[in-house]
Design an enzyme around this catalytic site. Sequence first.
Site: not given
Length: 310
Positions: A52, A123
């Site tokens: 990320d 995620t």
Amino acid sequence: MAMAQSVPLVLRLIASSVTAATRAGKIIRDIMSRGELGIVEKGKNDLQTEADRSAERCLMASLSQQYPNLTIIGEEGGSSCEVPSDWIVTDCDQHVLLQQCPSEYIDVPSSDVTVWIDPLDGTTEYTQGLLDHVTVLVGISVRGKAVGGVIHQPYYNYKSESADLMGRTLWGLVGLGTGGFQPVAPPTGKLILTTTRSHSNDLVNMALEAFKPDDILRVGGAGHKVLLLMEGKAHAYVFPSKGCKKWDTCAPEAVLTAMGGKLTDIHGGAYEYHKEVEHPNLRGVLATAQGVDHSAFVKKIPQEVRDALS
């Protein structure tokens, strides 16, 4: 470069976002293949990984180098640390540059544009190995409306033998259309809904039951759920909850709208995407595929669910 300069900002921005998102996707795959995910808990059910953080640095650096006056809002809040030079990509997708820009965007100044970035949507699924749920999202709003979007799937086709076939990048601009995929309308004669995989609650279930669907696809990532609508695998995405943020929905809303679908809050109201707006989508998300009557879906949301998200 002379040619690119003559192309209107909004179209150039999509062309730049296509190449930058594709580069970010490669970074995400590289980190996964090294196996050092560097997971951090941002909050309950809210993880952040090295992927990320790195993908966002790549996107932020690539776009801000080309468009220094632009407001870019990223999920991970940006970072001032040095970005490896090979993460900064400033070339544009030539196919996008050759498109005819809709007249309403020809003279849009950068002060009217806000870019919303989710460097890695899904995620939780990424950390669990559900790789086809992962998307990289770059959304472009003009005067508060989501009009342009790039959705990159770093693991599209990842079960195939050839690494060259892995990943794809889809884009859309309202008034122009879409690229990178073939839009498909959902099947007639049955109703398939998609919703959250990890953030379900009583309100979500109550809303889903009101539609009496034939099937419910519970998958990760807002980008992935809207992709199911774009590919004709579901009719609507129903999420009466506060869990989504502007960077989750800006790009998917723009691409979906560009192909004739619609994304609103659960009351049928439009979300604003200007730079001062609050980040959470507090009134939930309701999205419908092309050819689906959005207002009919809005009407079916139970009053109790509406009241909870008013």
